[in-house]
Design a protein around this motif. Structure first.
Motif, PDB file in Angstrom:
ATOM      1  N   ASN A  59      35.140  44.669  54.354  1.00  0.00           N
ATOM      2  CA  ASN A  59      35.584  45.911  54.296  1.00  0.00           C
ATOM      3  C   ASN A  59      34.926  46.405  53.047  1.00  0.00           C
ATOM      4  OD1 ASN A  59      37.160  45.095  52.345  1.00  0.00           O
ATOM      5  ND2 ASN A  59      39.201  46.157  53.228  1.00  0.00           N
ATOM      6  N   LEU A  60      33.995  45.613  52.261  1.00  0.00           N
ATOM      7  CA  LEU A  60      33.166  45.991  51.216  1.00  0.00           C
ATOM      8  C   LEU A  60      33.869  46.377  49.862  1.00  0.00           C
ATOM      9  CD1 LEU A  60      30.235  48.303  53.069  1.00  0.00           C
ATOM     10  CD2 LEU A  60      30.076  45.801  52.676  1.00  0.00           C
ATOM     11  N   GLY A 114      32.879  30.087  50.273  1.00  0.00           N
ATOM     12  CA  GLY A 114      32.498  30.502  51.862  1.00  0.00           C
ATOM     13  C   GLY A 114      32.453  31.802  52.164  1.00  0.00           C
ATOM     14  N   GLU A 115      32.800  32.740  51.174  1.00  0.00           N
ATOM     15  CA  GLU A 115      33.020  34.235  51.196  1.00  0.00           C
ATOM     16  C   GLU A 115      31.492  34.705  50.702  1.00  0.00           C
ATOM     17  OE1 GLU A 115      35.624  35.968  52.437  1.00  0.00           O
ATOM     18  OE2 GLU A 115      36.674  34.083  52.658  1.00  0.00           O
ATOM     19  N   GLU A 116      31.256  36.015  50.901  1.00  0.00           N
ATOM     20  CA  GLU A 116      30.067  36.570  50.248  1.00  0.00           C
ATOM     21  C   GLU A 116      30.463  36.658  48.706  1.00  0.00           C
ATOM     22  OE1 GLU A 116      26.139  37.651  50.445  1.00  0.00           O
ATOM     23  OE2 GLU A 116      27.338  37.074  52.392  1.00  0.00           O
TER      24      GLU A 116
END
Length: 188
Positions: A59-60, A114-116
């Motif tokens: 969700n940025l 594993g996340e951005e």
């Protein structure tokens, strides 16, 4: 400060210097070969102690997280001044740390990566694009105080590890009181 903690701190401060981190990678040849240029080592490797990354959720929203490793070694192309996408995460065995805790630190780093994410790079390297790496490599470092079961476990799990050379720990006694404090300019 205990002798084991002093050894750990000495090794951490030693490998925080990119030129000394190269000597660590020399102990594990497959990672040593990842260094883009030995002619320009300070432009080829960024050593970040206790690294922090900026995480971006779907969700940025942004948050910061400290990785549970001791050092992150980021490879850079010295000509183009860009990351190569290969990142080595160094896990130095801490005093009184058991095998399970050492592995959990690596697994927590794997989950986070594993996340951005984006690197919060040192000021000197602020112009380098700090996006996520493509390849993540762990490197475990044991010291003379590390129990044999830790090395046996790392070998059994086929995880890359090295025993810190005792020459890396031969540092003269700390005599900071007799020296003037030097001012470090991070922009140089």
């Amino acid at each position: 400060m205990s002798n084991h903690q002093l050894q750990y701190d000495t090794l951490l401060s030693h490998y925080s210097n990119p030129l000394e981190a190269i000597s660590l990678l020399r102990e594990y040849r497959p990672y040593f070969e990842l260094i883009p240029s030995l002619r320009r080592p300070t432009d080829s490797l960024i050593s970040i102690p206790f690294p922090v990354v900026q995480l971006t959720s779907p969700n940025l929203t942004h948050s910061h997280g400290q990785l549970q490793c001791d050092l992150a070694l980021i490879m850079c192309d010295p000509d183009w001044k860009v990351k190569t996408g290969q990142e080595i995460f160094v896990f130095i065995h801490r005093p009184n740390e058991d095998y399970a805790s050492l592995l959990k630190r690596w697994r927590q780093v794997e989950v986070t990566l594993g996340e951005e994410y984006y690197w919060l790079l040192p000021w000197k390297h602020r112009s380098i694009i700090s996006d996520r790496g493509e390849y993540h490599y762990p490197l475990f470092v044991t010291l003379d105080y590390s129990p044999a079961r830790i090395t046996k476990g790392l070998e059994g799990a086929s995880l890359p590890h090295v025993c810190a050379p005792s020459s890396a720990l031969d540092i003269p006694p700390d005599i900071e009181e007799s020296h003037e404090n030097r001012i470090c300019d991070p922009t140089q």
